[in-house]
Design a protein around this motif. Structure first.
Motif, PDB file in Angstrom:
ATOM      1  N   LYS A 165      49.765   6.154  30.273  1.00  0.00           N
ATOM      2  CA  LYS A 165      48.654   5.306  29.846  1.00  0.00           C
ATOM      3  C   LYS A 165      47.897   4.715  31.019  1.00  0.00           C
ATOM      4  O   LYS A 165      46.670   4.601  31.010  1.00  0.00           O
ATOM      5  N   ASN A 166      48.632   4.332  32.081  1.00  0.00           N
ATOM      6  CA  ASN A 166      47.999   3.665  33.216  1.00  0.00           C
ATOM      7  C   ASN A 166      47.498   4.639  34.279  1.00  0.00           C
ATOM      8  O   ASN A 166      47.007   4.203  35.320  1.00  0.00           O
ATOM      9  N   CYS A 167      47.630   5.945  34.057  1.00  0.00           N
ATOM     10  CA  CYS A 167      47.116   6.939  35.012  1.00  0.00           C
ATOM     11  C   CYS A 167      45.624   7.133  34.779  1.00  0.00           C
ATOM     12  O   CYS A 167      45.194   7.503  33.684  1.00  0.00           O
ATOM     13  N   ILE A 168      44.817   6.893  35.800  1.00  0.00           N
ATOM     14  CA  ILE A 168      43.366   7.059  35.693  1.00  0.00           C
ATOM     15  C   ILE A 168      43.014   8.527  35.916  1.00  0.00           C
ATOM     16  O   ILE A 168      43.315   9.099  36.968  1.00  0.00           O
ATOM     17  N   VAL A 169      42.394   9.131  34.925  1.00  0.00           N
ATOM     18  CA  VAL A 169      41.939  10.521  35.020  1.00  0.00           C
ATOM     19  C   VAL A 169      40.444  10.488  35.310  1.00  0.00           C
ATOM     20  O   VAL A 169      39.654  10.007  34.498  1.00  0.00           O
ATOM     21  N   HIS A 170      40.059  11.016  36.461  1.00  0.00           N
ATOM     22  CA  HIS A 170      38.661  10.988  36.902  1.00  0.00           C
ATOM     23  C   HIS A 170      38.131  12.415  36.887  1.00  0.00           C
ATOM     24  O   HIS A 170      38.579  13.260  37.668  1.00  0.00           O
ATOM     25  N   SER A 171      37.201  12.688  36.010  1.00  0.00           N
ATOM     26  CA  SER A 171      36.718  14.057  35.813  1.00  0.00           C
ATOM     27  C   SER A 171      35.358  14.284  36.463  1.00  0.00           C
ATOM     28  O   SER A 171      34.434  13.494  36.289  1.00  0.00           O
ATOM     29  N   PHE A 172      35.240  15.402  37.201  1.00  0.00           N
ATOM     30  CA  PHE A 172      33.958  15.813  37.765  1.00  0.00           C
ATOM     31  C   PHE A 172      33.338  16.965  36.976  1.00  0.00           C
ATOM     32  O   PHE A 172      32.334  17.536  37.402  1.00  0.00           O
ATOM     33  N   ALA A 173      33.939  17.329  35.847  1.00  0.00           N
ATOM     34  CA  ALA A 173      33.410  18.419  35.013  1.00  0.00           C
ATOM     35  C   ALA A 173      32.291  17.860  34.144  1.00  0.00           C
ATOM     36  O   ALA A 173      32.512  17.380  33.029  1.00  0.00           O
ATOM     37  N   SER A 174      31.071  17.924  34.641  1.00  0.00           N
ATOM     38  CA  SER A 174      29.940  17.243  34.004  1.00  0.00           C
ATOM     39  C   SER A 174      29.569  17.822  32.642  1.00  0.00           C
ATOM     40  O   SER A 174      28.963  17.140  31.827  1.00  0.00           O
ATOM     41  N   ALA A 175      29.926  19.074  32.386  1.00  0.00           N
ATOM     42  CA  ALA A 175      29.526  19.704  31.121  1.00  0.00           C
ATOM     43  C   ALA A 175      30.389  19.259  29.941  1.00  0.00           C
ATOM     44  O   ALA A 175      30.056  19.552  28.789  1.00  0.00           O
ATOM     45  N   ILE A 176      31.494  18.567  30.218  1.00  0.00           N
ATOM     46  CA  ILE A 176      32.364  18.088  29.144  1.00  0.00           C
ATOM     47  C   ILE A 176      32.108  16.601  28.938  1.00  0.00           C
ATOM     48  O   ILE A 176      32.446  15.778  29.779  1.00  0.00           O
ATOM     49  N   LEU A 192      37.625   8.159  33.648  1.00  0.00           N
ATOM     50  CA  LEU A 192      36.353   7.869  34.304  1.00  0.00           C
ATOM     51  C   LEU A 192      35.608   9.184  34.510  1.00  0.00           C
ATOM     52  O   LEU A 192      36.208  10.194  34.901  1.00  0.00           O
ATOM     53  N   ARG A 193      34.312   9.160  34.261  1.00  0.00           N
ATOM     54  CA  ARG A 193      33.503  10.371  34.450  1.00  0.00           C
ATOM     55  C   ARG A 193      32.118   9.967  34.945  1.00  0.00           C
ATOM     56  O   ARG A 193      31.311   9.427  34.193  1.00  0.00           O
TER      57      ARG A 193
END
Length: 369
Positions: A165-176, A192-193
């Motif tokens: 739960k506390n793991c921040i997932v930072h996505s650079f996949a802009s199309a999603i 975060l995106r």
């Protein structure tokens, strides 16, 4: 040094017809987006690293530093772990940037990729490179998704049961889009995106020869990556920065920090008086209050010795929040956050001065160094 400087026939644009050279701006845009992505990831990790340091100090260890900077030591860095999924162009450049600019010790940075054999240089620096996405997210405090949009559904399927739960997932996949990404991650609430908006008419300030960490030490390039800048034809949706601020509060909540102390730590990260500031500047330095993050009804009913609620970062980035209203109504706060952003990279800028109006002219006293 550019070895192609005097060899016109070997340059990329030599064989492109004159009428098609308009499209060369895409080359500059690609580099600009790479620089922006790495800069914002570095800034996020600097903030989280210093926050963990302050949390450890609050529990009775060593004295914290005054805020994120470019070279200060970090006794708590051994507890801050970062993972990267994807070892392509972005993943490799991001790894070098985190190593050199945060800096993150090599043993606290790991990369999961289908081709770990091509990352030999990074492995020689002490970074573990392997292909095991679920193991990576179970280990890391922050995970950066540097993969193609077409690969993201399968990756999310692999990691959704392992991500805490506390793991921040930072996505650079802009199309999603964010709602889709949240569903792919089984309603994970710490996502975060960044969203980047581009225009065709660019300033061509991004350069071509410097590696990414070196380029981010250039004041012109660094200031162009600021969340409040549109230089170079690229603008970041400011909702990403709001998500970062709420993510910091979530870290405090996860550590069961009462909300007054959590706000105190947030203000130390962003509003600690600088050594060169005058007494007037220190007194007028803005600060965050509880009402800037939760609505008034919640403020009235929140007990003093209670942590803040857990914030869904997807909701924060998609909807208006009390922070959205506060940030948009305060140019002084925007200017201060820009100052803090540049200061984190060791670049000094001058804060905006009030507008001075006379009978004959009006001047904006803004100076950037």
């Amino acid at each position: 040094m550019d070895i192609l400087a005097d060899l016109e026939t070997l340059k990329f644009e030599y064989g492109i017809p004159e009428e098609e050279r308009f499209w060369l701006y895409l080359q500059s845009r690609s580099r600009g987006l790479l620089l922006e992505a790495c800069a914002h990831a570095v800034f996020l990790c600097k903030l989280l690293r210093h926050l963990r340091m302050m949390l450890n100090v609050a529990q009775g260890s060593e004295r914290p530093s005054s805020g994120p900077s470019n070279s200060d030591p970090d006794p708590a860095s051994s507890e801050f772990k970062v993972g990267i999924i994807g070892g392509g162009r972005l993943g490799k450049q991001l790894a070098w940037s985190l190593l050199q600019l945060v800096p993150i010790p090599a043993e606290n940075l790991r990369i999961s990729t289908r081709r770990p054999d091509i990352l030999e240089v990074l492995q020689k620096r002490g970074i573990q490179c392997f292909y095991h996405n679920s193991h990576l997210v179970g280990w890391a405090n922050v995970v950066f998704l540097c993969c193609l949009p077409s690969q993201l559904p399968n990756i999310c399927l692999e990691i959704q049961a392992s991500v805490e739960k506390n793991c921040i997932v930072h996505s650079f996949a802009s199309a999603i889009p964010l709602p889709r990404l949240r569903l792919l991650l089984n309603n994970h609430t710490s996502i975060l995106r960044p969203m980047y908006y581009c225009v065709e008419d660019t300033d061509h300030i991004w350069g071509t020869n410097k590696d990414i960490p070196t380029a981010l030490q250039d004041p012109v390039i660094l200031q162009a990556t600021s969340p409040f800048s549109s230089r170079g034809g690229i603008t970041l949706n400011i909702k990403w920065l709001e998500g970062v601020l709420y993510a910091i509060l979530n870290v405090c909540t996860e550590r069961n920090v009462f909300y007054p102390k959590a706000l105190e730590m947030l203000n130390k990260l962003f509003f600690m008086a600088q050594s060169g500031d005058s007494e007037k500047e220190q007194a007028s330095c803005p600060s965050f209050q509880l009402k800037h993050f939760v609505n008034q009804i919640y403020v009235r009913n929140l007990f003093h010795r209670r942590p803040l609620p857990w914030f869904d970062l997807t909701t924060v980035q998609l909807k208006d929040t009390p922070l959205s209203q506060h940030l948009s109504a305060s140019p002084a706060l925007q200017d201060h956050l820009n100052y803090v952003y540049c200061k984190a990279f060791g670049i000094s800028v001058t804060k905006q001065q009030p507008v001075v109006t006379t009978d004959s002219s009006s001047q904006q006293g803004t100076s950037r160094s």
